[in-house]
Write an enzyme that holds these catalytic residues in place. Structure first.
Site, PDB file in Angstrom:
ATOM      1  CG  LEU A 104     -16.836  25.936  23.597  1.00 48.56           C
ATOM      2  CD1 LEU A 104     -15.770  25.929  22.506  1.00 48.56           C
ATOM      3  CD2 LEU A 104     -17.758  24.735  23.451  1.00 48.56           C
ATOM      4  CG  ASP A 105     -16.374  22.693  30.184  1.00 51.70           C
ATOM      5  OD1 ASP A 105     -17.184  23.508  30.652  1.00 51.70           O
ATOM      6  OD2 ASP A 105     -16.591  21.464  30.114  1.00 51.70           O
TER       7      ASP A 105
END
Length: 296
Positions: A133-134
């Protein structure tokens, strides 16, 4: 910021922290020790976390220098764990945290926190990051507890058999209640992606969850796994995510993108599913735009 220097004859034989202080006089020895402890120092291409290591002439030292406020110790609290069944661990990643080690840090990442959790449970297995995930995105991350489990979920991801559902709070009003974007995604700059003919095929399905005052809560189901895919596809349609200033979103305390659920089948056929509640900043942003969902 990445700093690089090579050890000369006058630093040979001295401790790593002492030699680095001579080579990088703009940094205090205390800060250099912090960088070393957090996994932001490499000598000869290998991470080194022992400040007393002796240097040799010709060694290349690389330091990854983060902003002081990003040095945040994190551990998994009970409320961060969505489920744990011996085969898989699911956690709710907070916005603002790196999910895995970077040239700047090992400590303070979700990967490191999960490794510590495994150790506390008596497991010597590493935390294997099989999906990312960013930093600004919150929500479900699943960690396999063994090499075999990692191989299985990696295959499931590759074959598109892992269902991922995201929530995004976007500025504006979609014309339809459901739609899809089938548009290739390519790298178009440093840490930036966009829709481009030369890109890799990318497909995302969208559905309106709730409409508010000047903003919409949207569900996104990516059918491919391109970098920044949801962010790019929404911005491409004029629906930038609130807080995602990289892609034209208005400023906010955080990027309003949250991995709500992940579902797949384990190797023995049992269903594995995790659902993560959004944090207070996400729910507050929704409420500011008249969207009420009780933080469910």
């Amino acid at each position: 910021m990445i700093l690089t220097a090579r050890v000369g004859a006058d630093q040979a034989g001295v401790r790593l922290d002492e030699g680095a202080a001579r080579l990088f006089p703009q940094l205090s020895k205390t800060r250099i020790r912090t960088i070393i402890d957090w996994g932001g120092c490499a000598v000869g291409g290998t991470m080194v976390r022992v400040a007393s290591r002796r240097l040799q002439a010709g060694d290349e030292i690389v330091l990854g220098v983060m902003e002081p406020e990003r040095y945040r110790e994190i551990t998994l609290a009970p409320e961060d764990i969505l489920f744990e069944d011996g085969g898989y661990l699911a956690v709710n990643k907070a916005s603002g945290l790196n999910c895995q080690r970077t040239p700047y840090q090992l400590k303070g990442t979700v990967e490191y926190a999960v490794t510590l959790h495994f150790r506390a449970c008596g497991s010597a297995e590493p935390a294997r990051v099989i999906h990312r995930l960013d930093r600004g995105t919150s929500g479900v991350m699943i960690f396999p507890a063994s090499r075999r489990a990692a191989a299985h979920i990696s295959r499931e991801l590759k074959e598109g058999r892992v269902e991922k559902v995201y929530w995004a709070l976007v500025a504006g009003m979609p014309l339809a209640d459901s739609w899809q974007v089938d548009a290739p995604v390519a790298k178009v700059g440093t840490s930036r992606y966009g829709v481009a003919p030369v890109g890799k095929a990318a497909l995302t399905e969208f559905r309106v969850v709730a409409r508010g005052n000047g903003a919409t809560l949207v569900e996104a189901r990516p059918r491919t796994g391109r970098t920044h895919q949801i962010r790019v596809h929404l911005a491409h349609g004029g629906l930038s995510i609130i807080g995602d200033t990289t892609y034209g979103g208005i400023a906010a305390p955080r990027m309003m993108l949250h991995c709500r659920t992940m579902t797949f089948r384990a190797e023995d056929g049992r269903p594995v599913s995790a659902t993560a509640p959004p944090d207070r900043e996400f729910t507050a942003a929704c409420e500011q735009h008249g969207i009420q969902f009780g933080g469910a």
